[in-house]
Design an enzyme around this catalytic site. Structure first.
Site, PDB file in Angstrom:
ATOM      1  N   GLU A  60       8.951   7.273   2.048  1.00 27.26           N
ATOM      2  CA  GLU A  60       8.538   7.051   0.213  1.00 27.26           C
ATOM      3  C   GLU A  60       7.812   8.448   0.101  1.00 27.26           C
ATOM      4  O   GLU A  60       7.928   8.918  -1.310  1.00 27.26           O
ATOM      5  CB  GLU A  60       7.466   5.761   0.002  1.00 27.26           C
ATOM      6  CG  GLU A  60       8.572   4.827   0.169  1.00 27.26           C
ATOM      7  CD  GLU A  60       9.250   4.502  -0.860  1.00 27.26           C
ATOM      8  OE1 GLU A  60       9.140   5.345  -2.196  1.00 27.26           O
ATOM      9  OE2 GLU A  60      10.483   3.787  -1.110  1.00 27.26           O
ATOM     10  N   SER A  77       5.570   7.407   5.862  1.00 30.54           N
ATOM     11  CA  SER A  77       6.358   6.767   5.310  1.00 30.54           C
ATOM     12  C   SER A  77       7.684   7.513   4.688  1.00 30.54           C
ATOM     13  O   SER A  77       7.176   8.578   4.047  1.00 30.54           O
ATOM     14  CB  SER A  77       6.183   5.897   4.131  1.00 30.54           C
ATOM     15  OG  SER A  77       6.963   5.181   3.415  1.00 30.54           O
ATOM     16  N   TYR A  90       1.804   4.306  -3.998  1.00 36.00           N
ATOM     17  CA  TYR A  90       1.723   4.022  -2.594  1.00 36.00           C
ATOM     18  C   TYR A  90       2.130   5.460  -1.789  1.00 36.00           C
ATOM     19  O   TYR A  90       1.478   5.857  -0.722  1.00 36.00           O
ATOM     20  CB  TYR A  90       2.690   3.016  -2.217  1.00 36.00           C
ATOM     21  CG  TYR A  90       3.074   2.890  -0.687  1.00 36.00           C
ATOM     22  CD1 TYR A  90       2.288   2.227   0.238  1.00 36.00           C
ATOM     23  CD2 TYR A  90       4.443   3.402  -0.194  1.00 36.00           C
ATOM     24  CE1 TYR A  90       2.664   2.011   1.303  1.00 36.00           C
ATOM     25  CE2 TYR A  90       4.718   3.143   1.006  1.00 36.00           C
ATOM     26  CZ  TYR A  90       4.018   2.510   1.994  1.00 36.00           C
ATOM     27  OH  TYR A  90       4.221   2.528   3.108  1.00 36.00           O
TER      28      TYR A  90
END
Length: 356
Positions: A143, A141, A165
């Site tokens: 992120e 990801s 996460y």
């Protein structure tokens, strides 16, 4: 790259009931794959996104099979691996909501980080026992870049995660690289930047916005509350991005790739375009709510997909404006149906618009 069918190949998709899983299942079935999806046991069905492609498994020619399983249960995953004997495994399963990961950090780490590790172990064990190569895809990801070190972000940009996460995704990413280098697994990571669609979950900010646009237009909702409007993201269409997952596993050598549009837009700009699409004034309906701020914000994500374009011949085909239009139109139709039911005295499940 040839678009030949791959009849006879079997693929496992974790997270098949999610946005990406549903588009990937469609893609693989169109290429002749037998697709096996892993779904968590629940008291209610959560297969809305794949109901249109699911057939009774007893019907001849069925290409989609569903199995109960959970990434937290390594024994179950290993049993399914032995039973299905897949040629490809796509790990899309996770607790994938960034804001929720601050409220559920341990569960998030269990599903995202340890789930990937258990799946990698199951792949390694099955491949060692059977002698059949399994190609593995890990959903990494954007992120992971978090508080970005450089812009745009590439495959070589250092990670600086800013949420439980993202931290869990970093572990899953490096575990995949480690298994590739330690055990010679054909294991690739797709570092996907934000990708949306009409199938996006309603608590994710883009879908939260377009869902509200439809309901406000139909008189079913009066306001939309959002957190950080200045966060910038590289947004693409999920249907485009799943093709990259497949392309990675068709290469002779496994590798990691950034999948992005190399363009960035703010949450404010996404909201403005969405409201404008429905002929509404963004300023009249959107209000700030600090409850939707993250404890640690990610201000800017912008991916450089040059490697994917050069090595895999991939470029995104859906523009930002086309994506917004697609999502607004989908949620306008949903709101019309909701209003029709309400006018007839039948309420749809309430849309709360919580979480960003």
């Amino acid at each position: 790259m040839s678009d030949q069918t791959h009849t006879g190949k079997r693929a496992i998709i974790t997270g098949i009931t999610g946005q990406d899983g549903s588009y990937l299942a469609e893609l693989l079935i169109s290429k002749g794959y037998e697709v096996h999806g892993i779904v968590r046991r629940a008291s209610t069905f959560n297969t809305d996104r794949i109901d249109h492609i699911y057939q009774d498994p007893h019907i001849a020619g069925t290409k989609l099979f569903l199995h109960y399983g959970d990434l937290c249960d390594g024994n179950n995953i290993s049993m399914l691996m032995d039973q299905i004997k897949p040629h490809e495994v796509y790990n899309l399963g996770a607790q994938s909501h960034v804001r929720v990961s601050f409220d559920m950090p341990i569960y998030t780490a269990e599903t995202v980080a340890m789930g990937a590790l258990k799946l990698l172990e199951a792949v390694r064990d099955f491949q060692q026992k059977s002698g059949q190569q399994v190609r593995y895809y890990q959903a990494s990801s954007s992120e992971m870049y978090g508080k970005v070190i450089e812009t745009p972000q590439t495959e070589l940009t250092p990670f600086y995660p800013r949420s439980p996460y993202a931290c869990a995704k970093v572990m899953a990413h490096w575990a995949t690289v480690n298994y590739r280098e330690s055990y010679d697994l054909h294991a690739s990571c797709g570092i996907l930047f934000n990708h949306e669609s009409p199938r996006r979950g309603e608590t994710f900010v883009t879908r939260k916005i377009t869902r509200a646009v439809g309901r406000i237009k139909m008189g079913l909702q009066s306001k939309l509350f959002l957190g950080n409007l200045d966060s910038k993201r590289d947004w693409g269409f999920a249907g485009d991005y799943v093709e990259m997952m497949w392309r990675m596993l068709q290469q002779d050598v496994a590798d990691d790739y950034v999948v992005a549009t190399n363009k960035t837009w703010s949450v404010r700009e996404f909201a403005e375009k969405s409201f404008s699409q429905a002929g509404l004034d963004f300023e009249k309906y959107v209000e700030f709510d600090k409850r939707y701020l993250r404890p640690a914000e990610v201000d800017l994500l912008l991916g450089d997909p040059a490697k994917a374009k050069e090595k895999l011949g991939w470029v995104p085909t859906t523009s930002f404006d086309e994506l917004v239009t697609m999502m607004v139109e989908g949620d306008m139709e949903l709101a019309r149906r909701e209003k029709t039911l309400k006018d007839a005295g039948h309420e749809m499940p309430a849309f709360t618009g919580h979480d960003q």
